[in-house]
Design a protein around this motif. Structure first.
Motif, PDB file in Angstrom:
ATOM      1  N   VAL A 206       0.839  -1.206   0.000  1.00 63.94           N
ATOM      2  CA  VAL A 206       0.000   0.000   0.000  1.00 63.94           C
ATOM      3  C   VAL A 206       0.872   1.254   0.000  1.00 63.94           C
ATOM      4  CG1 VAL A 206      -1.586   1.363   1.403  1.00 63.94           C
ATOM      5  CG2 VAL A 206      -2.029  -1.061   1.043  1.00 63.94           C
ATOM      6  N   ALA A 207       1.927   1.230   0.821  1.00 66.05           N
ATOM      7  CA  ALA A 207       2.813   2.401   0.882  1.00 66.05           C
ATOM      8  C   ALA A 207       3.437   2.679  -0.483  1.00 66.05           C
ATOM      9  CB  ALA A 207       3.899   2.163   1.928  1.00 66.05           C
ATOM     10  N   GLU A 208       3.892   1.633  -1.169  1.00 64.09           N
ATOM     11  CA  GLU A 208       4.490   1.838  -2.483  1.00 64.09           C
ATOM     12  C   GLU A 208       3.435   2.288  -3.496  1.00 64.09           C
ATOM     13  OE1 GLU A 208       7.169  -0.430  -5.920  1.00 64.09           O
ATOM     14  OE2 GLU A 208       6.782  -1.430  -4.004  1.00 64.09           O
ATOM     15  N   ALA A 209       2.237   1.663  -3.427  1.00 63.28           N
ATOM     16  CA  ALA A 209       1.168   2.044  -4.360  1.00 63.28           C
ATOM     17  C   ALA A 209       0.803   3.516  -4.186  1.00 63.28           C
ATOM     18  CB  ALA A 209      -0.057   1.156  -4.139  1.00 63.28           C
ATOM     19  N   GLU A 210       0.741   3.963  -2.934  1.00 67.47           N
ATOM     20  CA  GLU A 210       0.398   5.366  -2.680  1.00 67.47           C
ATOM     21  C   GLU A 210       1.519   6.299  -3.148  1.00 67.47           C
ATOM     22  OE1 GLU A 210      -2.639   4.808   1.133  1.00 67.47           O
ATOM     23  OE2 GLU A 210      -0.504   5.157   1.497  1.00 67.47           O
ATOM     24  N   SER A 211       2.768   5.838  -3.023  1.00 65.32           N
ATOM     25  CA  SER A 211       3.881   6.683  -3.463  1.00 65.32           C
ATOM     26  C   SER A 211       3.914   6.808  -4.988  1.00 65.32           C
ATOM     27  CB  SER A 211       5.210   6.111  -2.958  1.00 65.32           C
ATOM     28  OG  SER A 211       5.549   4.910  -3.640  1.00 65.32           O
ATOM     29  N   LEU A 212       3.371   5.822  -5.704  1.00 61.52           N
ATOM     30  CA  LEU A 212       3.378   5.839  -7.163  1.00 61.52           C
ATOM     31  C   LEU A 212       2.164   6.549  -7.758  1.00 61.52           C
ATOM     32  CD1 LEU A 212       4.497   2.152  -7.895  1.00 61.52           C
ATOM     33  CD2 LEU A 212       5.861   4.220  -8.238  1.00 61.52           C
ATOM     34  N   TRP A 247      -7.149  -2.864   1.382  1.00 62.36           N
ATOM     35  CA  TRP A 247      -7.546  -2.984  -0.023  1.00 62.36           C
ATOM     36  C   TRP A 247      -8.068  -1.656  -0.563  1.00 62.36           C
ATOM     37  CZ3 TRP A 247      -6.917  -5.160  -4.405  1.00 62.36           C
ATOM     38  CH2 TRP A 247      -7.858  -4.999  -5.428  1.00 62.36           C
ATOM     39  N   ASN A 248      -8.883  -0.964   0.238  1.00 60.73           N
ATOM     40  CA  ASN A 248      -9.431   0.321  -0.212  1.00 60.73           C
ATOM     41  C   ASN A 248      -8.307   1.327  -0.470  1.00 60.73           C
ATOM     42  OD1 ASN A 248     -12.068  -0.557  -0.133  1.00 60.73           O
ATOM     43  ND2 ASN A 248     -12.413   0.114   1.971  1.00 60.73           N
ATOM     44  N   ARG A 249      -7.291   1.330   0.394  1.00 60.07           N
ATOM     45  CA  ARG A 249      -6.157   2.237   0.197  1.00 60.07           C
ATOM     46  C   ARG A 249      -5.361   1.841  -1.056  1.00 60.07           C
ATOM     47  NH1 ARG A 249      -2.688   2.085   5.418  1.00 60.07           N
ATOM     48  NH2 ARG A 249      -1.337   3.375   4.091  1.00 60.07           N
ATOM     49  N   ARG A 251      -6.366   0.029  -3.690  1.00 61.39           N
ATOM     50  CA  ARG A 251      -7.153   0.267  -4.896  1.00 61.39           C
ATOM     51  C   ARG A 251      -7.295   1.754  -5.176  1.00 61.39           C
ATOM     52  NH1 ARG A 251      -7.862  -2.763  -9.275  1.00 61.39           N
ATOM     53  NH2 ARG A 251      -9.731  -2.125 -10.415  1.00 61.39           N
ATOM     54  N   GLY A 252      -7.435   2.536  -4.102  1.00 58.34           N
ATOM     55  CA  GLY A 252      -7.579   3.974  -4.273  1.00 58.34           C
ATOM     56  C   GLY A 252      -6.345   4.603  -4.901  1.00 58.34           C
ATOM     57  N   ALA A 253      -5.147   4.127  -4.465  1.00 57.66           N
ATOM     58  CA  ALA A 253      -3.906   4.651  -5.044  1.00 57.66           C
ATOM     59  C   ALA A 253      -3.832   4.322  -6.533  1.00 57.66           C
ATOM     60  CB  ALA A 253      -2.706   4.064  -4.309  1.00 57.66           C
ATOM     61  N   GLN A 254      -4.176   3.096  -6.902  1.00 61.66           N
ATOM     62  CA  GLN A 254      -4.183   2.716  -8.311  1.00 61.66           C
ATOM     63  C   GLN A 254      -5.173   3.580  -9.107  1.00 61.66           C
ATOM     64  OE1 GLN A 254      -3.555  -1.669  -9.366  1.00 61.66           O
ATOM     65  NE2 GLN A 254      -4.690  -1.793  -7.460  1.00 61.66           N
ATOM     66  N   ASP A 255      -6.354   3.780  -8.531  1.00 63.22           N
ATOM     67  CA  ASP A 255      -7.381   4.550  -9.235  1.00 63.22           C
ATOM     68  C   ASP A 255      -6.897   5.968  -9.534  1.00 63.22           C
ATOM     69  OD1 ASP A 255      -9.020   2.376  -9.187  1.00 63.22           O
ATOM     70  OD2 ASP A 255     -10.253   3.058  -7.511  1.00 63.22           O
ATOM     71  N   VAL A 256      -6.181   6.576  -8.566  1.00 56.29           N
ATOM     72  CA  VAL A 256      -5.673   7.939  -8.780  1.00 56.29           C
ATOM     73  C   VAL A 256      -4.725   7.947  -9.980  1.00 56.29           C
ATOM     74  CG1 VAL A 256      -4.184   9.737  -7.834  1.00 56.29           C
ATOM     75  CG2 VAL A 256      -5.948   8.687  -6.398  1.00 56.29           C
TER      76      VAL A 256
END
Length: 409
Positions: A206-212, A247-249, A251-256
């Protein structure tokens, strides 16, 4: 003195009852007439008759225990043996004997029924133990746990056996339940540990997904998101209270990221669609140069079209081969026209072609002469062999003559 068939009162007031063993003294009566004395003791006899009748009914229609029934029979028999009533005491004794036999029969019947119930209870408890021991090895944790609880309720509803047998079966039953509980506890402890490992792994994902999520390096970032998704699936499930939030975090990062990429791509697609339209117009313009009749003019016109083509920019990837293929086809036609013109105007190539043609023509003429000579000499075999050689040389000559024509004859 007064008497009846079952008793009498003598002149002293002594009351007797008649039995098969002779008269027995019932008692003494001084308060009234002999008739009153007999009536008194006859009423006591009737009282015994009523009491026996009631006892017979209780034995027949109620669950009076054998012990209580026997005590009541002994009590009435004691009164009969004391001869304190006037009547057919022996008849009452026979009724009591019959009642004793009936009570004994009921005792044996209850004993047999109890033995049967005990045997059934033993088999039922053995079956419960066997099922519990089988369930103790199950990994269907919820279903097996619910079934074991139901077996406990069933056990409580069964009659007790003798202490030794009941304790032995209960020990096995309880041991099976404990073994299952221990295995289930161990399983869920291991599962909790696995889920904690999964939670930590997914926290990192999640941390990496949010950073990307803010990256504009569309291709590599999209590829990395696909890798992160594969790692997410391989990590297993975290604890229920964490899984949904993680999962919400994630998926949310990917959606952004993908929403931003889609916006850029939509804008780029619109631009590329316009580029495609312009390039298709240029392809039509280029295709009008074929077939090439004015090589110099066609070359200049194609150069102009190509310069404008290069200035337009990219088109949609799926349309690129088609539209570029049209331009390449025109380019190849101009190149072929150039090659043809070069061959036609090249003096060295013309000289080589003329020399080769002359050599081949001389060889053909020589073979024909040799064939005629062989035929005249009657050597048909040699003539046939030379004829086959002539066919090959003639084919080469025809090809050379065709090439020479390209130089303008």
């Amino acid at each position: 003195m007064s008497s009846d068939p079952w008793g009498r009162v003598d002149e002293t007031g002594t009351v007797y009852v008649r039995t098969s063993e002779g008269e027995k003294v019932v008692g003494s009566w001084q308060a009234g007439s002999p008739e009153e004395a007999l009536a008194y003791f006859e009423r006591k006899y009737e009282g015994l008759v009523v009491e026996i009748g009631l006892l017979e009914k209780r034995v027949k229609t109620t669950d009076l225990s054998a012990k209580d029934a026997t005590a009541a029979i002994d009590h009435i028999r004691g009164q009969i043996d004391e001869h304190h009533a006037v009547g057919d005491l022996e008849a009452l004794g026979r009724r009591l004997d019959a009642l004793v036999a009936s009570v004994e029969a009921r005792r044996e019947e209850r004993k047999a029924r109890k033995a049967k119930q005990t045997d059934e209870a033993r088999h039922a408890k053995e079956a419960l133990v066997a099922e519990a021991e089988e369930l103790a090895q199950s990994e269907q944790w919820r279903a097996a746990g619910e079934r074991l609880r139901a077996l406990v309720d069933t056990w409580k509803g069964l009659p007790r056996l003798d202490r030794k047998s009941d304790d032995e079966l209960w020990h096995r039953f309880s041991h099976a339940r404990s073994a299952f509980s221990k295995r289930r506890k161990s399983h869920f402890a291991a599962l909790d540990a696995q889920r904690e490992v999964a939670r930590q792994a997914k926290e990192r994902l999640v941390a990496e997904a949010e950073s990307l999520s803010g990256s504009t390096d569309w291709g590599p970032t999209a590829a990395r998101y696909r890798e992160l998704m594969a790692e997410w699936k391989a990590a297993g499930r975290a604890q229920r209270e964490h899984e949904e939030d993680l999962w919400n975090r994630f998926r949310g990062a990917q959606d952004v990221f993908f929403a931003a990429r889609s916006g850029v791509f939509a804008e780029r697609d619109a631009e590329q669609s316009e580029n495609l339209k312009l390039k298709e117009e240029l392809a039509v313009e280029a295709e009008k140069l074929v077939p090439v009749t004015d090589l110099k003019g066609a070359r200049a016109a194609f150069r102009s079209v190509n310069e404008r083509w290069e200035a337009i920019g990219h088109v949609p990837r799926d349309a690129r081969p088609r539209v570029e293929g049209r331009m390449h086809a025109v380019e190849r036609a101009i190149q072929e026209a150039e090659e043809t013109e070069w061959r036609r105007t090249n003096p060295e190539a013309r000289a080589r072609a003329e020399g080769l043609t002359g050599q081949l023509q001389a060889a053909v003429d020589k073979l024909r002469a040799q064939i005629d000579a062989a035929r005249a000499a009657g050597n048909n075999a040699k003539a046939d062999k030379l004829s086959r050689e002539l066919e090959g040389r003639q084919a080469l000559l025809d090809q050379a003559l065709k090439g020479l024509e390209e130089f303008g004859g």
